[in-house]
Write an enzyme that holds these catalytic residues in place. Structure first.
Site, PDB file in Angstrom:
ATOM      1  N   LYS A 117      43.620  32.310  42.577  1.00 45.13           N
ATOM      2  CA  LYS A 117      42.962  33.606  42.466  1.00 45.13           C
ATOM      3  C   LYS A 117      44.018  34.631  42.066  1.00 45.13           C
ATOM      4  O   LYS A 117      45.057  34.746  42.730  1.00 45.13           O
ATOM      5  CB  LYS A 117      42.397  34.008  43.827  1.00 45.13           C
TER       6      LYS A 117
HETATM    7  O1  G3P Z   1      36.347  36.424  48.539  1.00 45.94           O
HETATM    8  C1  G3P Z   1      36.280  37.755  48.284  1.00 45.94           C
HETATM    9  C2  G3P Z   1      35.110  38.513  48.796  1.00 45.94           C
HETATM   10  O2  G3P Z   1      33.999  37.749  48.906  1.00 45.94           O
HETATM   11  C3  G3P Z   1      35.337  39.571  49.794  1.00 45.94           C
HETATM   12  O3  G3P Z   1      34.188  39.986  50.476  1.00 45.94           O
HETATM   13  O4  G3P Z   1      32.951  41.222  52.231  1.00 45.94           O
HETATM   14  O5  G3P Z   1      35.462  41.423  52.073  1.00 45.94           O
HETATM   15  O6  G3P Z   1      34.004  42.472  50.378  1.00 45.94           O
HETATM   16  P1  G3P Z   1      34.171  41.353  51.338  1.00 45.94           P
END
Ligand code: G3P
Length: 221
Positions: free
Chosen positions: A86
């Site tokens: 990533k």
């Molecule tokens: O993997 C990255 C992503 O899904 C992050 O999610 O909920 O932290 O915005 P969030």
């Protein structure tokens, strides 16, 4: 649509993979930090996830300049053939992705918040692009609209980059992603759990059990 699990938690990954519907896993530094102390190093954690999932597992590079991102990526890529690097959407991130893609190291451009950023990720040769829709919703932008736009752009030019709908917060996000035709939704464990439950399913099971209980002496199975 492929389903990835958005977690670095081994128990959650095991439980979900047992269902037979998980195609991959995405992690990020925040998710990895939550698992601290459970493995002696990050390679151990990522290697274990890869062994369970046997599909693409995203692990995020922390470095900020292109050369360092590439060195980090090369080390991660040695852990398993399933590792995907990533890389945050920055100038250096794009440079690194271009080189990694030439060197056949798989990449997932992350922290994407606009369709133009996704276009650049695809041009650089990223295998995956991860738009964060929940975080856009959080600031009153309609997150799912960029998935619609990216889907259209990628179809216009037949890019091979797969769209991972990320930052999913609830089952409706998954439903919308599937209706748009996103390649992948990366789903937190609790959202996956909510998707498989419906109160009418539970009521139906109870009713069937009760009805059959009344006559079960009269049937052999
Ligand atoms: O993997 C990255 C992503 O899904 C992050 O999610 O909920 O932290 O915005 P969030």
């Amino acid at each position: 649509m492929k389903i990835f699990l958005d977690t670095a938690n081994i128990e959650q990954i095991k439980h979900s993979c047992e269902l037979g519907i998980v195609d991959g896993v995405t992690t990020n530094p925040t998710l990895v930090a939550k698992e601290k102390g459970k493995f002696k190093d990050l390679s151990g954690l990522i290697g274990t996830i890869c062994d369970i999932v046997k599909g693409p597992v995203s692990v995020e590079a922390i470095s900020e300049n292109a050369d360092d991102i590439i060195s980090e990526a090369e080390k991660f890529a040695e852990i398993s053939k399933y590792v995907v690097i990533k890389v945050p959407m920055t100038r250096d991130g794009l440079k690194a992705v271009k080189i990694l893609s030439r060197n056949k190291i798989k990449t997932n451009m992350t922290l994407i918040f606009s369709a133009n950023q996704a276009l650049l990720a695809a041009k650089a040769g990223a295998n995956y692009a991860s738009p964060f829709i929940g975080r856009l919703d959080d600031i009153s932008h309609e997150g799912m609209q960029i998935i619609v736009d990216i889907r259209e752009i990628f179809s216009n030019y037949a890019f091979n980059t797969e769209v991972i709908v990320a930052s999913i917060r609830h089952p409706l996000h998954v439903l919308e992603a599937a209706k748009i035709g996103a390649d992948i939704a990366t789903i937190p464990f609790d959202v996956l759990d909510k998707m498989l439950k419906h109160p009418l399913t539970d009521i139906g099971i109870e009713k069937f059990k009760a009805d059959f209980e009344k006559v079960k002496g009269e049937y052999k199975i």
